[in-house]
Design a protein around this motif. Structure first.
Motif, short mmCIF file in Angstrom:
data_model
loop_
_atom_site.label_atom_id
_atom_site.label_comp_id
_atom_site.label_asym_id
_atom_site.label_seq_id
_atom_site.Cartn_x
_atom_site.Cartn_y
_atom_site.Cartn_z
N LEU A 1 6.83 6.36 9.66
CA LEU A 1 6.01 5.16 9.69
C LEU A 1 6.45 4.25 10.85
O LEU A 1 5.61 3.64 11.54
N SER A 32 4.97 5.54 14.01
CA SER A 32 3.55 5.21 14.13
C SER A 32 3.34 3.75 14.50
O SER A 32 2.54 3.41 15.37
N MET A 33 4.08 2.87 13.83
CA MET A 33 3.91 1.43 14.10
C MET A 33 4.37 1.07 15.50
O MET A 33 3.74 0.24 16.16
N VAL A 60 1.84 10.07 -0.94
CA VAL A 60 0.91 10.48 0.12
C VAL A 60 1.27 9.93 1.50
O VAL A 60 0.84 10.48 2.52
N ASP A 61 2.06 8.86 1.54
CA ASP A 61 2.31 8.23 2.84
C ASP A 61 3.65 8.67 3.44
O ASP A 61 4.57 9.04 2.71
N PRO A 62 3.73 8.60 4.78
CA PRO A 62 4.97 8.99 5.44
C PRO A 62 6.13 8.06 5.07
O PRO A 62 5.91 6.91 4.68
N TRP A 75 0.79 -1.24 0.00
CA TRP A 75 0.00 0.00 0.00
C TRP A 75 0.82 1.28 0.00
O TRP A 75 0.29 2.33 -0.30
N HIS A 76 2.09 1.20 0.34
CA HIS A 76 2.83 2.44 0.54
C HIS A 76 2.97 3.23 -0.76
O HIS A 76 3.46 2.72 -1.76
N ASN A 77 2.51 4.46 -0.70
CA ASN A 77 2.59 5.36 -1.84
C ASN A 77 3.41 6.57 -1.41
O ASN A 77 2.93 7.40 -0.63
#
Lengths: 213, 213
Positions: free
Chosen positions: A184, A187-188, A177-179, A172-174
């Motif tokens: 990340l 966040s995880m 738009v993604d950190p 999914w990582h883009n």
């Protein structure tokens, strides 16, 4: 179009070059549908040049996987050196994992999709590298749980849930738009340690210091 | 050896039978390396019988994927009916997802590994089913976060971390040693909401009632 970067002369660098091309081809066509001939065409290395490094597609698949795990383990061990705080160790573990696989998406796909394609004796050898990695992650979890706060969970399930969060990122990582990997990983680490409802407004509410990169 | 279960006569049931065999073959060989001929051999349905249902391998891949997503969405919507508490809704979401994919490991593998193999116009149609599913998950997350306790996280990242935990299970779950779907769903809900260090000795420390199956 195949990437026609010059073929390195150094034996080690040439192998890296071949493995990168092979990983790209296995990732896009699948191991079963890929041929050594295609890898030769893409890498620019002749068939006999390839056979100098590996005698079969199986060996090649093994080399891609063991190379990835060895790199990730080496860089992790260097990062963890001298770090004692288990929350900090967890953050570094996640960060190292995400960084490696965001930089090596084809290898990630091959590791994930062709796990069953690998046969003995390669399977056994890979298992031993993977076990070293798991043992390291499990050790961090056990340190986190020294006071029994995670005693209600199966450590195996907890660690494999963490693997899931990390290993699914390639799906999914883009980057638009993604950190990135560092954010990340924060966040995880936060979700894994304290859940999404920790309500602190920070990813790592209970982390005592050591939070700066 | 191919499974020679009798071929159902009913059109719908026969399609299910074909899709199951096709999913097993795609899962074990990869989509690229599988042939319709193999699916005919394994399912016991003649080539012309197969072409009654789909005119290409692409359509078949689409049918496997859309069938899986439609089933999972339908059973989820039925389970969530009338349930208001977002923590309970999350638990049901995870439980439904795990149950479906533990019962359908080949479909899970095909969904995960052959995501890129699907072409237009099928890709677009699948995307719209997947978006419905994501919107549902995202809605539960937004309800959980009504008081802003998860405001420090990107909702997209949080939901996709949850997907990762759930979708990686097919890689490691061993029914001989690991908990079943219901217990696993409790653990994951606990980790996702409150983290591994919630210290309560229970998976869902803050869940007000509604925790019983």
């Amino acid at each position: 179009m195949p990437d026609r970067a010059p073929i390195p002369r150094d034996t080690e660098a040439k192998l890296e070059h071949i493995l990168r091309h092979a990983a790209n081809i296995f990732a896009s066509r699948g191991f079963g549908a890929s041929s050594i001939r295609e890898i030769s065409r893409s890498s620019g290395v002749s068939l006999s040049g390839l056979y100098y490094y590996f005698e079969s597609k199986q060996k090649l698949l093994y080399l891609i996987q063991s190379n990835a795990f060895t790199s990730i383990l080496q860089s992790l061990e260097a990062r963890l050196e001298g770090v004692r705080d288990p929350q900090r160790r967890l953050l570094l573990f996640i960060q190292n994992h995400l960084e490696y696989f965001m930089e090596h998406p084809a290898e990630m796909k091959v590791l994930s999709h062709e796990e069953d394609a690998i046969e003995e004796p390669f399977r056994k050898e890979l298992l031993s590298i993977k076990r070293r990695y798991y043992t390291l992650a499990r050790g961090i979890f056990d340190e986190l749980n020294r006071d029994g706060r995670a005693a209600h969970l199966s450590p195996r399930v907890a660690v494999l849930c963490l693997y899931g969060m990390m290993n699914w990122v390639y799906k999914w990582h883009n980057p638009k738009v993604d950190p990135g990997a560092a954010e990340l990983a924060e966040s995880m680490t936060g979700i894994f340690l304290h859940g999404v409802l920790n309500g602190s407004g920070r990813a790592r509410p209970a982390a005592p210091g050591g939070n700066k990169p």
